[in-house]
Motif scaffolding. Structure first.
Motif, PDB file in Angstrom:
ATOM      1  N   VAL B 102      50.222  41.461  20.282  1.00 56.19           N
ATOM      2  CA  VAL B 102      49.606  42.092  19.110  1.00 56.19           C
ATOM      3  C   VAL B 102      49.999  43.567  19.049  1.00 56.19           C
ATOM      4  CG1 VAL B 102      47.423  42.892  18.135  1.00 56.19           C
ATOM      5  CG2 VAL B 102      47.680  40.523  18.797  1.00 56.19           C
ATOM      6  N   VAL B 103      49.946  44.263  20.184  1.00 57.96           N
ATOM      7  CA  VAL B 103      50.281  45.688  20.189  1.00 57.96           C
ATOM      8  C   VAL B 103      51.750  45.892  19.795  1.00 57.96           C
ATOM      9  CG1 VAL B 103      50.543  47.722  21.647  1.00 57.96           C
ATOM     10  CG2 VAL B 103      48.491  46.314  21.830  1.00 57.96           C
ATOM     11  N   LEU B 104      52.651  45.123  20.434  1.00 57.97           N
ATOM     12  CA  LEU B 104      54.067  45.232  20.089  1.00 57.97           C
ATOM     13  C   LEU B 104      54.317  44.811  18.644  1.00 57.97           C
ATOM     14  CD1 LEU B 104      55.859  43.851  23.273  1.00 57.97           C
ATOM     15  CD2 LEU B 104      56.029  46.167  22.345  1.00 57.97           C
ATOM     16  N   GLY B 105      53.656  43.725  18.234  1.00 60.43           N
ATOM     17  CA  GLY B 105      53.823  43.234  16.865  1.00 60.43           C
ATOM     18  C   GLY B 105      53.354  44.260  15.849  1.00 60.43           C
ATOM     19  N   LEU B 106      52.255  44.960  16.163  1.00 68.41           N
ATOM     20  CA  LEU B 106      51.744  45.989  15.253  1.00 68.41           C
ATOM     21  C   LEU B 106      52.749  47.128  15.141  1.00 68.41           C
ATOM     22  CD1 LEU B 106      49.466  47.083  13.490  1.00 68.41           C
ATOM     23  CD2 LEU B 106      48.451  48.112  15.520  1.00 68.41           C
ATOM     24  N   GLY B 107      53.290  47.563  16.282  1.00 66.46           N
ATOM     25  CA  GLY B 107      54.285  48.627  16.269  1.00 66.46           C
ATOM     26  C   GLY B 107      55.490  48.248  15.412  1.00 66.46           C
ATOM     27  N   LEU B 108      56.004  47.044  15.623  1.00 65.56           N
ATOM     28  CA  LEU B 108      57.168  46.591  14.863  1.00 65.56           C
ATOM     29  C   LEU B 108      56.837  46.459  13.381  1.00 65.56           C
ATOM     30  CD1 LEU B 108      58.588  43.932  17.335  1.00 65.56           C
ATOM     31  CD2 LEU B 108      59.665  46.081  16.665  1.00 65.56           C
ATOM     32  N   ALA B 109      55.636  45.942  13.090  1.00 66.82           N
ATOM     33  CA  ALA B 109      55.243  45.775  11.691  1.00 66.82           C
ATOM     34  C   ALA B 109      55.153  47.140  11.004  1.00 66.82           C
ATOM     35  CB  ALA B 109      53.913  45.037  11.590  1.00 66.82           C
ATOM     36  N   MET B 110      54.612  48.152  11.713  1.00 64.27           N
ATOM     37  CA  MET B 110      54.525  49.499  11.125  1.00 64.27           C
ATOM     38  C   MET B 110      55.917  50.026  10.787  1.00 64.27           C
ATOM     39  SD  MET B 110      51.261  50.550  11.226  1.00 64.27           S
ATOM     40  CE  MET B 110      51.386  52.318  11.235  1.00 64.27           C
ATOM     41  N   LEU B 111      56.868  49.786  11.711  1.00 57.67           N
ATOM     42  CA  LEU B 111      58.236  50.249  11.464  1.00 57.67           C
ATOM     43  C   LEU B 111      58.866  49.498  10.292  1.00 57.67           C
ATOM     44  CD1 LEU B 111      59.582  50.575  15.127  1.00 57.67           C
ATOM     45  CD2 LEU B 111      59.088  52.431  13.536  1.00 57.67           C
ATOM     46  N   LEU B 112      58.672  48.176  10.284  1.00 58.94           N
ATOM     47  CA  LEU B 112      59.324  47.383   9.245  1.00 58.94           C
ATOM     48  C   LEU B 112      58.641  47.490   7.888  1.00 58.94           C
ATOM     49  CD1 LEU B 112      60.888  46.118  11.685  1.00 58.94           C
ATOM     50  CD2 LEU B 112      61.112  44.146  10.196  1.00 58.94           C
ATOM     51  N   ASP B 113      57.482  48.125   7.847  1.00 59.04           N
ATOM     52  CA  ASP B 113      56.807  48.337   6.570  1.00 59.04           C
ATOM     53  C   ASP B 113      57.464  49.488   5.806  1.00 59.04           C
ATOM     54  OD1 ASP B 113      54.794  47.819   4.663  1.00 59.04           O
ATOM     55  OD2 ASP B 113      53.681  49.566   5.379  1.00 59.04           O
ATOM     56  N   ARG B 114      58.181  50.359   6.543  1.00 59.08           N
ATOM     57  CA  ARG B 114      58.886  51.472   5.909  1.00 59.08           C
ATOM     58  C   ARG B 114      60.298  51.040   5.535  1.00 59.08           C
ATOM     59  NH1 ARG B 114      56.227  56.376   7.239  1.00 59.08           N
ATOM     60  NH2 ARG B 114      54.021  55.808   7.303  1.00 59.08           N
ATOM     61  N   THR B 192      55.526  37.869  19.929  1.00 59.61           N
ATOM     62  CA  THR B 192      55.500  39.134  19.188  1.00 59.61           C
ATOM     63  C   THR B 192      55.967  38.973  17.733  1.00 59.61           C
ATOM     64  OG1 THR B 192      55.751  40.392  21.224  1.00 59.61           O
ATOM     65  CG2 THR B 192      56.347  41.515  19.192  1.00 59.61           C
ATOM     66  N   PRO B 193      57.054  38.228  17.481  1.00 59.87           N
ATOM     67  CA  PRO B 193      57.466  38.055  16.083  1.00 59.87           C
ATOM     68  C   PRO B 193      56.386  37.417  15.210  1.00 59.87           C
ATOM     69  CG  PRO B 193      59.189  37.302  17.550  1.00 59.87           C
ATOM     70  CD  PRO B 193      58.008  37.579  18.410  1.00 59.87           C
ATOM     71  N   PHE B 194      55.644  36.467  15.779  1.00 59.19           N
ATOM     72  CA  PHE B 194      54.554  35.823  15.037  1.00 59.19           C
ATOM     73  C   PHE B 194      53.523  36.862  14.616  1.00 59.19           C
ATOM     74  CE2 PHE B 194      50.222  34.069  15.416  1.00 59.19           C
ATOM     75  CZ  PHE B 194      50.271  33.003  14.544  1.00 59.19           C
ATOM     76  N   MET B 195      53.095  37.704  15.571  1.00 61.77           N
ATOM     77  CA  MET B 195      52.125  38.751  15.266  1.00 61.77           C
ATOM     78  C   MET B 195      52.711  39.733  14.254  1.00 61.77           C
ATOM     79  SD  MET B 195      49.587  37.866  17.074  1.00 61.77           S
ATOM     80  CE  MET B 195      49.175  36.894  18.522  1.00 61.77           C
ATOM     81  N   MET B 196      53.993  40.084  14.456  1.00 62.53           N
ATOM     82  CA  MET B 196      54.657  41.019  13.562  1.00 62.53           C
ATOM     83  C   MET B 196      54.637  40.504  12.125  1.00 62.53           C
ATOM     84  SD  MET B 196      57.773  41.845  11.944  1.00 62.53           S
ATOM     85  CE  MET B 196      59.088  40.847  12.624  1.00 62.53           C
ATOM     86  N   LEU B 197      54.935  39.218  11.948  1.00 64.39           N
ATOM     87  CA  LEU B 197      54.992  38.651  10.592  1.00 64.39           C
ATOM     88  C   LEU B 197      53.627  38.721   9.913  1.00 64.39           C
ATOM     89  CD1 LEU B 197      57.222  35.463  10.962  1.00 64.39           C
ATOM     90  CD2 LEU B 197      57.705  37.503   9.618  1.00 64.39           C
ATOM     91  N   ILE B 198      52.569  38.340  10.645  1.00 59.83           N
ATOM     92  CA  ILE B 198      51.241  38.331  10.036  1.00 59.83           C
ATOM     93  C   ILE B 198      50.773  39.754   9.740  1.00 59.83           C
ATOM     94  CG2 ILE B 198      48.813  37.846  10.563  1.00 59.83           C
ATOM     95  CD1 ILE B 198      49.614  35.189  11.590  1.00 59.83           C
ATOM     96  N   TYR B 236      43.572  40.760   9.542  1.00 62.78           N
ATOM     97  CA  TYR B 236      44.879  40.207   9.907  1.00 62.78           C
ATOM     98  C   TYR B 236      45.044  40.196  11.419  1.00 62.78           C
ATOM     99  CZ  TYR B 236      45.951  40.625   4.966  1.00 62.78           C
ATOM    100  OH  TYR B 236      45.927  40.485   3.611  1.00 62.78           O
ATOM    101  N   ILE B 237      44.549  41.271  12.064  1.00 64.29           N
ATOM    102  CA  ILE B 237      44.631  41.310  13.526  1.00 64.29           C
ATOM    103  C   ILE B 237      43.790  40.184  14.119  1.00 64.29           C
ATOM    104  CG2 ILE B 237      44.068  42.665  15.585  1.00 64.29           C
ATOM    105  CD1 ILE B 237      44.744  45.181  14.003  1.00 64.29           C
ATOM    106  N   GLU B 238      42.579  40.029  13.577  1.00 56.11           N
ATOM    107  CA  GLU B 238      41.705  38.947  14.070  1.00 56.11           C
ATOM    108  C   GLU B 238      42.387  37.591  13.915  1.00 56.11           C
ATOM    109  OE1 GLU B 238      38.058  39.250  11.946  1.00 56.11           O
ATOM    110  OE2 GLU B 238      37.279  40.867  13.212  1.00 56.11           O
ATOM    111  N   LEU B 239      42.982  37.373  12.748  1.00 57.00           N
ATOM    112  CA  LEU B 239      43.644  36.089  12.498  1.00 57.00           C
ATOM    113  C   LEU B 239      44.777  35.867  13.499  1.00 57.00           C
ATOM    114  CD1 LEU B 239      43.697  33.710  10.391  1.00 57.00           C
ATOM    115  CD2 LEU B 239      45.660  34.879   9.410  1.00 57.00           C
ATOM    116  N   GLY B 240      45.580  36.924  13.719  1.00 59.25           N
ATOM    117  CA  GLY B 240      46.684  36.821  14.665  1.00 59.25           C
ATOM    118  C   GLY B 240      46.188  36.525  16.075  1.00 59.25           C
ATOM    119  N   VAL B 241      45.145  37.260  16.496  1.00 49.96           N
ATOM    120  CA  VAL B 241      44.593  37.072  17.836  1.00 49.96           C
ATOM    121  C   VAL B 241      44.077  35.641  17.997  1.00 49.96           C
ATOM    122  CG1 VAL B 241      42.662  37.686  19.330  1.00 49.96           C
ATOM    123  CG2 VAL B 241      44.033  39.484  18.278  1.00 49.96           C
ATOM    124  N   LEU B 242      43.356  35.157  17.002  1.00 47.25           N
ATOM    125  CA  LEU B 242      42.737  33.845  17.152  1.00 47.25           C
ATOM    126  C   LEU B 242      43.757  32.715  17.103  1.00 47.25           C
ATOM    127  CD1 LEU B 242      39.579  34.721  15.181  1.00 47.25           C
ATOM    128  CD2 LEU B 242      39.676  34.027  17.571  1.00 47.25           C
TER     129      LEU B 242
END
Lengths: 294, 319
Positions: B102-114, B192-198, B236-242
């Protein structure tokens, strides 16, 4: 993004390259962060790249220390795989995945229809019942399933896998299809009924066009999960019905390991899912989140 | 397997048709029945069988000795040291994989949002680990990365050591030295990619005008992230975690392939331990009892999961 599959093929390819540009207001990443983003991306992709690269090497060039990425390329490993008969495993995988996906759709589409367009009473309870079956670990069902299958003389039979994969994917498919069918505009349905259109006409003319991309996405997710399934496959099949992941575990031991051939096999069995997943990345998120996220 | 407690209602019942309610009601139910009957037959009945088997002393190697023992198997499950280790390993494995991805996925998602050069390609490459067949991914890590003789980890260390004039780098046998981290790393790579996508979907669903307003008001990037983005992402984080937890608790492929539960029982998680009880020790009664306990644990997780999904669902239904 939902209707991407309806767009022209050219537009689709353009979208693959510029994915996410529809979010045009997004600020740009600074050069330093762009570098970081690419570094992270390559770090995550490196094992896949290494797998594919090694699959085109000779065994002698594959297991070297330090690694030799620029060794000459060859198709020998793939030729060997097919001569050592990976084919029946691939065919079993294809059969189990495709048949179970078709069966899932045949069961899930009418169910999703009954849960969205003309919802039955307590439809949310039914939805959550389906989902709850997905949350329970498959390992808890393995023993009784094994005993039942053994008694029925269905061990080492592809149809056993078809039935189990159908049960495994049906809840996901019902949830996904419901979320796509819920997008059919109610006003148009009502208008069509007022005009006296029959059920089949409504389904074909109104529901199908909206639901088609959803149907494609649902099939894709079901196919991916079935294709990759390992636990039932390894415990319920022996020689006749074994699938691709079971072929792969033959490479577990270190003794006499053929590393380049292992990479070729891993690439080959991952290929269908990689291609399908890349082609439908837009739909992937919605599928993986059961339609909860768009 | 089993039915869970009914989750909170998400929408008022739809209006019933007025003419001939009886037949109309059944007409609506018919399309639902095949799926419902199939699911009940294939998922609920085996669980009933598991419950029955769990009350028997039943070892397939001693066919004459099968008899009813009541709750003895459950006493065994709760007192057996191997099973306790397996429970602990399952918790450690699941928690660390979910947290890290989740932490790595969040970091990647933040980058890929730009926006940045080649963003579409980067996203495509990033989801590849999730699409590689799990057994293939596990073998890839076992041999291509962790192998002490020709694995990439040692190979890279070696190359670096030679770069600095040393003869050879250290030869680390990663899997036997760090078995649990080895399994965790391979799963983090896959999830991580799964978390990143969500999470990326969550970021892109952020209302642009709110962010714009925050920027106009001179809020710092950190403050905007903490007070606007993070609360928005919570669901979204909750959904990914669960969803991640549900799948990762069941991990079988990676343990079977990379470590076979070893060394000793250091990486044996519950699914693998139940598998061993069933197909190596042939203790069917004990395996069934452990299965029942796993289901009870899953119900606890699933209750939280269903609540989260119900809240997302309610939002959608009210739209």
């Amino acid at each position: 993004m939902t209707h991407a599959a309806l767009a022209a093929p050219g537009a689709r390819f353009k979208k693959l390259l510029h994915r996410g540009d529809d979010h045009g207001s997004a600020p740009k990443l600074s050069p330093l962060w762009t570098f970081t983003a690419w570094l992270a991306t390559l770090a995550f992709f490196a094992p896949v790249a290494w797998m594919v690269l090694t699959s085109f090497h000779q065994e002698a060039d594959a297991a070297t220390n330090p690694p030799t990425p620029f060794a000459p390329l060859t198709l020998d490993q793939y030729k060997l795989l097919f001569s050592r008969d990976i084919t029946p495993f691939l065919l079993n995988s294809a059969m189990a995945s495709i048949l179970s996906t078709l069966l899932v759709l045949a069961l899930a589409v009418p169910a999703a229809y009954a849960l969205s367009i003309k919802p039955v009473q307590k439809w949310t309870d039914v939805m959550f019942f389906f989902l709850s079956t997905k949350f329970l670990p498959a390992i808890a069902a393995l023993l009784p399933v094994y005993l039942i299958v053994k008694d029925a003389g269905m061990l080492d039979n592809v149809w056993t896998l078809v039935i189990l994969y159908t049960a495994m994917n049906l809840p996901i498919a019902v949830w996904m299809m419901r979320s796509f069918l819920a997008e059919v505009p109610k006003e148009i349905l009502e208008a069509a009924e007022v005009d006296g259109a029959g059920l089949l006409t409504v389904l074909w003319r109104v529901v199908a066009p909206v639901a088609m991309p959803g149907l494609a996405a649902t099939s894709l997710i079901c196919f991916i999960f079935s294709w990759n399934e390992f636990m039932f496959a390894v415990n319920l099949t022996a020689t006749q019905a074994s699938t691709a992941p079971v072929f792969l575990v033959g490479f577990i031991t270190n003794e006499g390991l053929f590393f380049a051939r292992l990479c070729a096999a891993a690439t080959l069995v991952s290929l269908p899912v990689l291609i399908a997943g890349f082609a439908a990345q837009d739909k992937l998120v919605r599928g993986l989140s059961l339609g909860a996220v768009k | 397997m089993t039915t869970l407690t009914a989750p909170p209602k998400t929408a008022p019942p739809p209006a019933r048709p007025r003419k001939s309610p009886g037949t109309a009601k059944w007409k609506r139910r018919i399309p639902l029945l095949p799926a419902l009957i199939f699911t009940i037959a294939v998922t609920q009945l085996p669980f009933v069988a598991t419950l029955v088997i769990s009350t028997f002393q039943w070892n397939i190697l001693k066919p004459g000795e099968r008899h009813f023992v009541g709750l003895d198997n459950f006493t065994f499950v709760f007192t057996d040291e191997r099973l306790r280790t397996a429970v602990l390993n399952t918790i450690v494995l699941t928690a660390s994989v979910v947290l890290l991805s989740v932490v790595l996925g969040l970091g990647l998602a933040m980058l890929l949002d730009r926006r940045f050069a080649g963003r579409g390609l980067a996203r495509t490459l990033l989801i590849a680990p999730f699409l590689v067949m799990p057994v293939a991914a596990a073998l890839l890590f076992k041999h291509a990365l962790y192998n002490p003789d020709y694995g990439l980890l040692n190979g890279t260390l070696n190359a670096i050591y030679r770069l600095f004039g040393a003869d050879n780098g250290p030869t680390v046998d990663w899997i036997s030295s760090y078995p649990m981290p080895a399994v965790v790393l391979s799963l983090v790579w896959q999830w991580t990619p799964f978390m990143m996508l969500i999470l990326l979907a969550g970021l892109q669903a952020q209302p642009g005008d709110v962010l714009e307003a925050a920027r106009m008001d001179g809020a710092s990037a950190m403050a905007t992230f903490r007070h606007i983005t993070l609360p928005h992402l919570r669901q979204y984080i909750e959904l990914g975690v669960l969803l991640g937890t549900i799948y990762i608790v069941q991990t079988f492929d990676a343990v079977y392939t990379i470590t076979q539960g070893g060394p000793g029982s250091q990486t044996t998680n519950l699914p693998y331990e139940i598998y061993l009880t069933m197909f190596r020790k042939y203790e069917y009664g004990q395996a069934a009892a452990a299965g029942v306990v796993v289901v009870l644990g899953a119900i606890v997780i699933a209750t939280f999961a269903l609540r989260t999904i119900a809240s997302l669902f309610r939002e959608e239904a009210s739209r």
